[in-house]
Design an enzyme around this catalytic site. Sequence first.
Site, mmCIF file in Angstrom:
data_model
loop_
_atom_site.group_PDB
_atom_site.id
_atom_site.type_symbol
_atom_site.label_atom_id
_atom_site.label_comp_id
_atom_site.label_asym_id
_atom_site.label_seq_id
_atom_site.Cartn_x
_atom_site.Cartn_y
_atom_site.Cartn_z
ATOM 1 N N LYS A 244 -11.977 -5.284 8.320
ATOM 2 C CA LYS A 244 -11.813 -6.072 7.105
ATOM 3 C C LYS A 244 -12.799 -7.221 7.039
ATOM 4 O O LYS A 244 -13.316 -7.680 8.059
ATOM 5 C CB LYS A 244 -10.389 -6.613 7.021
ATOM 6 C CG LYS A 244 -9.972 -7.438 8.224
ATOM 7 C CD LYS A 244 -8.563 -7.963 8.082
ATOM 8 C CE LYS A 244 -8.212 -8.863 9.253
ATOM 9 N NZ LYS A 244 -7.037 -9.679 9.037
ATOM 10 N N GLN B 228 1.487 -11.403 -3.318
ATOM 11 C CA GLN B 228 0.063 -11.134 -3.134
ATOM 12 C C GLN B 228 -0.589 -10.758 -4.455
ATOM 13 O O GLN B 228 0.023 -10.090 -5.279
ATOM 14 C CB GLN B 228 -0.117 -9.960 -2.164
ATOM 15 C CG GLN B 228 0.402 -10.245 -0.764
ATOM 16 C CD GLN B 228 0.240 -9.044 0.139
ATOM 17 O OE1 GLN B 228 0.466 -7.915 -0.275
ATOM 18 N NE2 GLN B 228 -0.162 -9.295 1.378
ATOM 19 N N ARG C 293 7.954 -10.862 4.718
ATOM 20 C CA ARG C 293 7.621 -10.729 6.131
ATOM 21 C C ARG C 293 8.409 -11.776 6.889
ATOM 22 O O ARG C 293 8.374 -12.951 6.516
ATOM 23 C CB ARG C 293 6.118 -10.956 6.359
ATOM 24 C CG ARG C 293 5.285 -9.917 5.657
ATOM 25 C CD ARG C 293 3.799 -10.175 5.814
ATOM 26 N NE ARG C 293 3.058 -9.153 5.083
ATOM 27 C CZ ARG C 293 1.738 -9.100 4.973
ATOM 28 N NH1 ARG C 293 1.014 -10.018 5.574
ATOM 29 N NH2 ARG C 293 1.156 -8.148 4.310
ATOM 30 N N HIS D 287 -8.065 -1.953 0.591
ATOM 31 C CA HIS D 287 -7.020 -2.933 0.292
ATOM 32 C C HIS D 287 -7.738 -4.239 0.020
ATOM 33 O O HIS D 287 -8.571 -4.635 0.819
ATOM 34 C CB HIS D 287 -6.091 -3.166 1.483
ATOM 35 C CG HIS D 287 -5.554 -1.922 2.120
ATOM 36 N ND1 HIS D 287 -4.219 -1.631 2.164
ATOM 37 C CD2 HIS D 287 -6.166 -0.898 2.752
ATOM 38 C CE1 HIS D 287 -4.028 -0.494 2.798
ATOM 39 N NE2 HIS D 287 -5.193 -0.027 3.172
ATOM 40 N N ASP E 280 -2.486 -8.372 -4.998
ATOM 41 C CA ASP E 280 -2.906 -7.200 -4.245
ATOM 42 C C ASP E 280 -3.615 -6.191 -5.134
ATOM 43 O O ASP E 280 -3.434 -6.179 -6.355
ATOM 44 C CB ASP E 280 -1.668 -6.544 -3.617
ATOM 45 C CG ASP E 280 -2.011 -5.841 -2.321
ATOM 46 O OD1 ASP E 280 -3.193 -5.792 -1.958
ATOM 47 O OD2 ASP E 280 -1.069 -5.331 -1.669
ATOM 48 N N HIS F 102 -5.356 -1.933 -4.631
ATOM 49 C CA HIS F 102 -5.830 -0.836 -3.784
ATOM 50 C C HIS F 102 -6.785 0.009 -4.588
ATOM 51 O O HIS F 102 -6.502 0.381 -5.719
ATOM 52 C CB HIS F 102 -4.654 -0.016 -3.260
ATOM 53 C CG HIS F 102 -3.819 -0.786 -2.290
ATOM 54 N ND1 HIS F 102 -2.710 -1.502 -2.670
ATOM 55 C CD2 HIS F 102 -3.980 -1.006 -0.966
ATOM 56 C CE1 HIS F 102 -2.213 -2.115 -1.612
ATOM 57 N NE2 HIS F 102 -2.947 -1.846 -0.572
ATOM 58 N N CYS G 252 0.791 -1.223 0.000
ATOM 59 C CA CYS G 252 0.000 0.000 0.000
ATOM 60 C C CYS G 252 0.833 1.288 0.000
ATOM 61 O O CYS G 252 0.499 2.224 -0.734
ATOM 62 C CB CYS G 252 -1.048 0.013 1.094
ATOM 63 S SG CYS G 252 -0.638 -0.889 2.561
#
Length: 642
Positions: free
Chosen positions: A469, A386, A368, A515, A388, A390, A339
């Site tokens: 979420k 991911q 991570r 997200h 991912d 946004h 993000c």
Amino acid sequence: MQVTLPDGKVLELPDGATGADAAAAIGPGLAKAALAVKADGEVRDLARPLPEGAALEIVTDRSGQDALDLIRHDCAHVLAAAVMELYPGVKISIGPPIEHGFYYDFDFPDGVAISDADFAAIEAKMAEHIAADEGFDRDELTPAAAIDLFKGEDQDYKVELIEDLVAADPALDHVSLYTNGPFTDLCRGPHAPGTGRIGAFKIQSVAGAYWRGNADNQMLTRIYGTAFFKKKELEAHLELLEEARARDHRKLGRELDLFLFDECSPGMPFWQPNGMAVWNELTRLWRAENLQRGYREVKTPILFDVDLFKQSGHWDNYRDNMYFTDVEDRPMGLKPMNCPGHTRLYKSERRSYRDLPIRYSEQGLVHRHEPSGTLHGLMRVRHITQDDAHIFCTEEQIEAEVQAVLDFGFALYELFGFEPVLELSTRPEKRVGSDETWDRSEAALQSALEKAGLEYVVNPGDGAFYGPKIDLHMRDSLGRSWQLGTCQLDYSMPELFDLTYTGADNAEHRPVMIHRAMLGSFERFIGILIEHYGGDFPFWLTPVQALVMTISDRHEPAAASALAALQAAGIRAELDARTESVGRKIREAELRKVPYILVIGDREADEGTVSVRRHGGADEGAIAVAALVDRLSAEAVPTPTP
RNA sequence: GCCGCCGUAGCUCAGCUGGUAGAGCACUUCACUCGUAAUGAAGGGGUCAGCGGUUCGAGUCCGCUCGGCGGCUCCA
């Protein structure tokens, strides 16, 4: 007194009648089979007086989960009884039934460690108690008396439990105790009449577990087991577990040459060509779906100045789980999420309300440092790709966007035959943003779920530090739950990065960020897919879709031309022209789970055909190469898994 | 990270209470040219995860480190 039976009949009983009396009044067979009663939905001991007017059901070994929970809870007490006899000085804590069995948590004296090797002795002692069919006797004591009792036995955990019950309800006038054989436990119940109802049981594993689930507390020793009414049921359950282990993605990943792990990079998978074929097909699907749903694909760096993460709040919350390095004395960190990078793209121009929503998608590579004990094949890795995205939008657009994200997820999962469980996670203790903001964002997600008519469970306090979420969970072959998709609402990041857009009123406004990930990560999703399909992927995802094989050397030119025709059509095909027996080549292709085995001998070479054998099937006869290419091309398209 | 267990050839595993490593598959070579789940023979391959200790002697016992497995905690 009266109670109502499931068929609507009213049963007249003497005042003070118990569950056992009710069962006996219905019939002697039922009296014998009865384990407990269910009164107004609450399972209760047979020996307890019935509540007046209750809707009553007799619980027997045919009562499904209620009955299994009962004997598994019984079995947990039997386990505790056996362990206390075998290990004097052991302290007991709690022992509930769980989905497929039960456990009991113990604090063993210093120097005593339980391992698999001790199970046989524990099981033998338990079997004695079960053979003796010891009754479960309920007692009620005042909290003070119960505390005295357990203090006298040095059972600190029990004392703490009672003290907490009293703290929660100062007016509490009694607690219940159950005694089976030599063992008395603080317990809410209910229990079956005696230990003899446990038909078959097994101690399965031992593990550490923190007292009250808190990592700051003492670690206890948890012993897991399971119980059934019949030996056959236990055996069937254990067999099912064996079969599930055969589908473990770590095992199949090695057998099918999909991916591997190496000590030199713990938690970070190495993808082999076969695994990459699956990955690339998934990427193709992901890209097409994103495009169709108004996302625009981007790519951002993986290494950033740490200041960016200080600004985003990730430094404060997650720096212990990030990887850092210095670049010419400048502290930098590998991104743990995408993000912050996407906010730079957003901020690269002035934005108008007319531009919104802006949807950026990225196959985002994040790192991570997951604690070593949490790594788990592809399901929990340190190098995470991911899917991912946004979404930057106005507050008015939130609901429609969240709705679209959920639709996206369900469309994808339908393709694989997944039925995810939805969870709504609300504000955690450690968070950024005002309470009013959290009120609004939680309400927005809830309303999107309600309007879509979706079932969900609420996880209070489980939200991200920047917003609530909705998570979508799936189970692996052994029933462990893993998060796939997520949709997170975020008012904070736009604030922290000072994101703005110009409204119709020509004033600056704050956008909202959503997200979202649908697959979760490519790694985990592929792990789930491997287990879901047991390695037999649908044709479009299969690493090697067709294997052309020769019967002898002289068929190689014909085989090579068939291979070329398939490859030209985009089919992932390979050639096996080894001078091995056909039997061996077929066997190896079957073990590789190749969906189409194409055999070429004299007849096929002459006629320009191949003989088709489907995975796990038999010879289906010859087909012209051109016709086969058409057939496979048509099949190589993502289609819903039934 | 915490508790318990495990780590022998590429893979799956054997190696009793310490006496200087073994099988099957895989791999290489040779022969066989084969019609739908294993053709035969020969051969190569291991500092027994790593480091340290006990011992005349350690794959085997002890300690530490690394990695894995099952849970627990955590999971932006």
